[in-house]
Design an enzyme around this catalytic site. Structure first.
Site, PDB file in Angstrom:
ATOM      1  N   ARG A  77       0.825  -1.221   0.000  1.00 32.91           N
ATOM      2  CA  ARG A  77       0.000   0.000   0.000  1.00 32.91           C
ATOM      3  C   ARG A  77       0.862   1.275   0.000  1.00 32.91           C
ATOM      4  O   ARG A  77       0.563   2.238   0.708  1.00 32.91           O
ATOM      5  CB  ARG A  77      -0.930   0.030   1.221  1.00 32.91           C
ATOM      6  CG  ARG A  77      -1.836  -1.175   1.338  1.00 32.91           C
ATOM      7  CD  ARG A  77      -3.177  -0.885   0.687  1.00 32.91           C
ATOM      8  NE  ARG A  77      -4.214  -1.725   1.238  1.00 32.91           N
ATOM      9  CZ  ARG A  77      -5.350  -1.281   1.748  1.00 32.91           C
ATOM     10  NH1 ARG A  77      -5.605   0.003   1.791  1.00 32.91           N
ATOM     11  NH2 ARG A  77      -6.243  -2.109   2.190  1.00 32.91           N
ATOM     12  N   ARG A  97      -2.837   7.156   1.891  1.00 33.86           N
ATOM     13  CA  ARG A  97      -3.155   8.361   2.660  1.00 33.86           C
ATOM     14  C   ARG A  97      -2.058   8.905   3.563  1.00 33.86           C
ATOM     15  O   ARG A  97      -2.185  10.001   4.081  1.00 33.86           O
ATOM     16  CB  ARG A  97      -4.412   8.114   3.510  1.00 33.86           C
ATOM     17  CG  ARG A  97      -5.681   8.139   2.689  1.00 33.86           C
ATOM     18  CD  ARG A  97      -6.825   7.535   3.457  1.00 33.86           C
ATOM     19  NE  ARG A  97      -6.506   6.154   3.750  1.00 33.86           N
ATOM     20  CZ  ARG A  97      -7.332   5.317   4.381  1.00 33.86           C
ATOM     21  NH1 ARG A  97      -8.500   5.732   4.800  1.00 33.86           N
ATOM     22  NH2 ARG A  97      -6.975   4.065   4.603  1.00 33.86           N
ATOM     23  N   ARG A 120      -6.464  12.596  -4.581  1.00 31.86           N
ATOM     24  CA  ARG A 120      -7.752  11.977  -4.272  1.00 31.86           C
ATOM     25  C   ARG A 120      -8.853  13.049  -4.193  1.00 31.86           C
ATOM     26  O   ARG A 120      -9.967  12.825  -4.648  1.00 31.86           O
ATOM     27  CB  ARG A 120      -7.645  11.238  -2.941  1.00 31.86           C
ATOM     28  CG  ARG A 120      -8.861  10.408  -2.597  1.00 31.86           C
ATOM     29  CD  ARG A 120      -8.633   9.789  -1.221  1.00 31.86           C
ATOM     30  NE  ARG A 120      -9.650   8.836  -0.843  1.00 31.86           N
ATOM     31  CZ  ARG A 120     -10.852   9.155  -0.424  1.00 31.86           C
ATOM     32  NH1 ARG A 120     -11.220  10.437  -0.346  1.00 31.86           N
ATOM     33  NH2 ARG A 120     -11.703   8.216  -0.083  1.00 31.86           N
ATOM     34  N   ASP A 131      -7.892  -1.513  -6.407  1.00 35.70           N
ATOM     35  CA  ASP A 131      -8.300  -2.176  -5.164  1.00 35.70           C
ATOM     36  C   ASP A 131      -8.742  -3.595  -5.473  1.00 35.70           C
ATOM     37  O   ASP A 131      -9.160  -3.883  -6.599  1.00 35.70           O
ATOM     38  CB  ASP A 131      -9.447  -1.405  -4.496  1.00 35.70           C
ATOM     39  CG  ASP A 131      -9.543  -1.775  -3.029  1.00 35.70           C
ATOM     40  OD1 ASP A 131      -8.824  -1.181  -2.220  1.00 35.70           O
ATOM     41  OD2 ASP A 131     -10.318  -2.698  -2.692  1.00 35.70           O
ATOM     42  N   TYR A 173     -16.054 -10.302   1.609  1.00 37.93           N
ATOM     43  CA  TYR A 173     -16.749  -9.029   1.353  1.00 37.93           C
ATOM     44  C   TYR A 173     -18.092  -9.253   0.668  1.00 37.93           C
ATOM     45  O   TYR A 173     -19.072  -8.564   0.937  1.00 37.93           O
ATOM     46  CB  TYR A 173     -15.874  -8.106   0.498  1.00 37.93           C
ATOM     47  CG  TYR A 173     -14.679  -7.558   1.251  1.00 37.93           C
ATOM     48  CD1 TYR A 173     -14.808  -6.436   2.071  1.00 37.93           C
ATOM     49  CD2 TYR A 173     -13.434  -8.174   1.172  1.00 37.93           C
ATOM     50  CE1 TYR A 173     -13.722  -5.937   2.777  1.00 37.93           C
ATOM     51  CE2 TYR A 173     -12.337  -7.684   1.870  1.00 37.93           C
ATOM     52  CZ  TYR A 173     -12.493  -6.570   2.668  1.00 37.93           C
ATOM     53  OH  TYR A 173     -11.420  -6.085   3.374  1.00 37.93           O
TER      54      TYR A 173
HETATM   55  O1  CP3 Z   1       0.021   1.401  -3.397  1.00 37.40           O
HETATM   56  C1  CP3 Z   1      -0.854   0.545  -3.185  1.00 37.40           C
HETATM   57  O2  CP3 Z   1      -0.574  -0.603  -2.780  1.00 37.40           O
HETATM   58  C2  CP3 Z   1      -2.273   0.923  -3.385  1.00 37.40           C
HETATM   59  C3  CP3 Z   1      -3.102  -0.065  -4.107  1.00 37.40           C
HETATM   60  C4  CP3 Z   1      -4.018  -0.874  -3.190  1.00 37.40           C
HETATM   61  C5  CP3 Z   1      -5.173  -0.366  -2.530  1.00 37.40           C
HETATM   62  N1  CP3 Z   1      -5.820  -1.416  -1.973  1.00 37.40           N
HETATM   63  C6  CP3 Z   1      -5.605   1.037  -2.509  1.00 37.40           C
HETATM   64  C7  CP3 Z   1      -6.521   1.512  -1.442  1.00 37.40           C
HETATM   65  C8  CP3 Z   1      -3.947  -2.236  -2.932  1.00 37.40           C
HETATM   66  C9  CP3 Z   1      -2.863  -3.233  -3.338  1.00 37.40           C
HETATM   67  C10 CP3 Z   1      -5.110  -2.565  -2.158  1.00 37.40           C
HETATM   68  C11 CP3 Z   1      -5.434  -3.947  -1.767  1.00 37.40           C
HETATM   69  C12 CP3 Z   1      -6.527  -4.187  -0.815  1.00 37.40           C
HETATM   70  N2  CP3 Z   1      -7.734  -3.522  -0.689  1.00 37.40           N
HETATM   71  C13 CP3 Z   1      -6.546  -5.269   0.096  1.00 37.40           C
HETATM   72  C14 CP3 Z   1      -5.465  -6.337   0.213  1.00 37.40           C
HETATM   73  C15 CP3 Z   1      -4.279  -5.860   0.969  1.00 37.40           C
HETATM   74  C16 CP3 Z   1      -4.542  -5.670   2.447  1.00 37.40           C
HETATM   75  O3  CP3 Z   1      -4.411  -4.537   2.898  1.00 37.40           O
HETATM   76  O4  CP3 Z   1      -4.868  -6.659   3.113  1.00 37.40           O
HETATM   77  C17 CP3 Z   1      -7.758  -5.199   0.814  1.00 37.40           C
HETATM   78  C18 CP3 Z   1      -8.216  -6.140   1.924  1.00 37.40           C
HETATM   79  C19 CP3 Z   1      -8.498  -4.083   0.302  1.00 37.40           C
HETATM   80  C20 CP3 Z   1      -9.879  -3.669   0.685  1.00 37.40           C
HETATM   81  C21 CP3 Z   1      -9.913  -2.257   1.128  1.00 37.40           C
HETATM   82  N3  CP3 Z   1      -9.728  -1.147   0.323  1.00 37.40           N
HETATM   83  C22 CP3 Z   1     -10.200  -1.788   2.431  1.00 37.40           C
HETATM   84  C23 CP3 Z   1     -10.458  -2.673   3.638  1.00 37.40           C
HETATM   85  C24 CP3 Z   1     -10.164  -0.394   2.378  1.00 37.40           C
HETATM   86  C25 CP3 Z   1     -10.493   0.579   3.492  1.00 37.40           C
HETATM   87  C26 CP3 Z   1      -9.494   0.503   4.578  1.00 37.40           C
HETATM   88  C27 CP3 Z   1      -8.296   1.339   4.257  1.00 37.40           C
HETATM   89  O5  CP3 Z   1      -7.165   0.817   4.341  1.00 37.40           O
HETATM   90  O6  CP3 Z   1      -8.493   2.497   3.958  1.00 37.40           O
HETATM   91  C28 CP3 Z   1      -9.820  -0.008   1.068  1.00 37.40           C
HETATM   92  C29 CP3 Z   1      -9.619   1.365   0.541  1.00 37.40           C
HETATM   93  C30 CP3 Z   1      -8.311   1.679  -0.090  1.00 37.40           C
HETATM   94  N4  CP3 Z   1      -7.692   0.904  -1.037  1.00 37.40           N
HETATM   95  C31 CP3 Z   1      -7.523   2.847   0.119  1.00 37.40           C
HETATM   96  C32 CP3 Z   1      -6.423   2.744  -0.735  1.00 37.40           C
HETATM   97  C33 CP3 Z   1      -5.307   3.757  -0.914  1.00 37.40           C
HETATM   98  C34 CP3 Z   1      -7.883   4.014   1.016  1.00 37.40           C
HETATM   99  C35 CP3 Z   1      -8.992   4.728   0.339  1.00 37.40           C
HETATM  100  C36 CP3 Z   1      -8.955   6.206   0.526  1.00 37.40           C
HETATM  101  O7  CP3 Z   1      -8.198   6.887  -0.172  1.00 37.40           O
HETATM  102  O8  CP3 Z   1      -9.736   6.661   1.357  1.00 37.40           O
END
Ligand code: CP3
Length: 354
Positions: free
Chosen positions: A27, A31, A40, A78, A154
């Site tokens: 990730r 943020r 964003r 995502d 999910y």
């Molecule tokens: O540089 C990177 O790695 C970003 C790409 C990326 C995101 N999500 C962007 C994101 C990747 C590889 C993911 C994978 C992801 N998403 C997983 C597997 C990895 C892990 O963390 O276990 C999972 C379970 C998700 C599902 C997900 N997406 C959740 C639970 C959430 C909300 C919780 C959180 O961390 O904010 C997201 C949102 C999300 N995906 C954000 C980002 C940058 C935050 C969104 C925002 O900008 O508000």
């Protein structure tokens, strides 16, 4: 086709010799970076950011511009794009995490589930091509997907961060229904990852973020078996080069021996296992990616350096280690601490490759 200027990460995944231990951060675009928050805001919402190839490219490159020591880029997207394309209606409420409008709990809904048309995910493949172009061979690009089990949590629960009681009840009471969901999802993930490889992804990672919630036997049946099936159907080479596959089960260290048999080139490790012991358990050809606790990045540069040194020493000499965090970087990480982390990996890892 641009030549790859830094292939250290791909070489480490293939257990080939490197000059130092390559590193990226799970990730890494997100943020904790003020520049991410600014983009964003311009995009409007998280999904608007993912759906626009230019925005997705910009945020993917932000950590690389800030941290020249990163050895890989990861597609900005995502894992939940897949259930969204399957018609479940994804939304991200501010501060609340992902939610689905519809869930898969009733037999009739489950029986209607179909592999989506990949055209509905074309925006992801467009982002991959655009990022690959913009990288211009600087570092390799990672594509990714969730595992069928993690995506199913999910789809059945409708949201994340639960105790998984609805899907676990299904696993025990109606395993046939859950297997149906997992089968369709696995077929979808195969098409999805192969389309990312065709669009330019140079390695792919499967995130099984919630595999660790399963009981011993249930993990093999409901999670590992489907990842194995996916890996067997992935495109193996692109541009004349192997496309390595990394499999990551958070909380999955109990099953490392079984994971090592699943066909992946590398296994991701969270922070609950000693990486040296993991190395001894998986055999000589399997690479390992991990395993710093992301909370370490909330501390001080001195503490970060110490933890990095301990992980490097535990892995020991030789190839096959990709340094990473054991899970995603937290949004409260001071950006300068991420710099200190990357510098420590580079500084202390070279002695293990001589
Ligand atoms: O540089 C990177 O790695 C970003 C790409 C990326 C995101 N999500 C962007 C994101 C990747 C590889 C993911 C994978 C992801 N998403 C997983 C597997 C990895 C892990 O963390 O276990 C999972 C379970 C998700 C599902 C997900 N997406 C959740 C639970 C959430 C909300 C919780 C959180 O961390 O904010 C997201 C949102 C999300 N995906 C954000 C980002 C940058 C935050 C969104 C925002 O900008 O508000």
């Amino acid at each position: 086709m641009q030549t790859l200027q830094n292939d250290t990460f791909l070489r480490a995944l293939m257990h080939e010799p490197t000059d130092y231990t390559p590193v990226w951060m799970m990730r890494q675009a997100g943020r904790y970076l003020p520049e991410y928050k600014a983009t964003r805001k311009d995009a409007g919402s998280f999904m608007d950011l993912c759906r626009n190839a230019q925005f997705a490219t910009d945020v993917t490159l932000q950590p690389l511009d800030r941290y020249p020591l990163l050895d890989a880029a990861i597609l900005f997207s995502d894992i939940l794009t897949v259930p969204d394309a399957m018609g479940l209606g994804l939304s991200f409420e501010a501060g609340e995490g992902p939610r689905f409008e519809r869930t898969l709990q009733h037999e009739a809904d489950i029986k209607q589930l179909r592999v989506p048309d990949m055209a509905d995910l074309q925006y992801v493949f467009n982002a991959v091509s655009s990022i690959r172009n913009a990288l211009d061979g600087q570092v390799p690009l990672i594509g990714f997907s969730g595992s069928p089990w993690t995506l199913a949590t999910y789809m059945v629960e409708g949201k994340g961060g639960t105790d998984f009681l609805t899907i676990k009840k299904m696993a025990y009471a109606r395993p046939d229904l859950l297997h149906h969901i997992l089968e369709i999802t696995a077929q979808t993930v195969i098409e999805y990852l192969n389309a990312q490889i065709e669009a330019g992804a140079q390695t792919v990672m499967i995130f099984d973020s919630w595999g660790g919630a399963l009981s011993d036997r249930a993990y093999i049946t409901f999670s590992l078996q489907y990842m194995k099936k996916i890996i067997a159907s992935l495109i193996k080479t692109a541009d004349g080069r192997k496309v390595p596959c990394v499999m990551f089960t958070k909380g999955g260290a109990l099953w490392l021996e079984a994971q090592a048999e699943a066909g992946a080139d590398a296994l991701g490790l969270d922070w609950t296992v000693d990486i040296g012991q993991a190395r001894a358990r998986v055999g000589k050809t399997m690479a390992l990616q991990g395993n710093l606790d992301p909370a370490v990045l909330l501390s001080t540069p001195e503490a970060i350096e110490k933890e990095v040194e301990m992980i490097l020493a535990s892995y020991g000499k030789g190839s096959g280690h990709v340094f990473n965090l054991g899970h995603g970087i937290t949004q409260w990480t001071p950006p300068d601490n991420a710099s200190a982390f990357l510098a420590a990996v580079r500084k202390h890892s070279q002695q293990y490759h001589m």
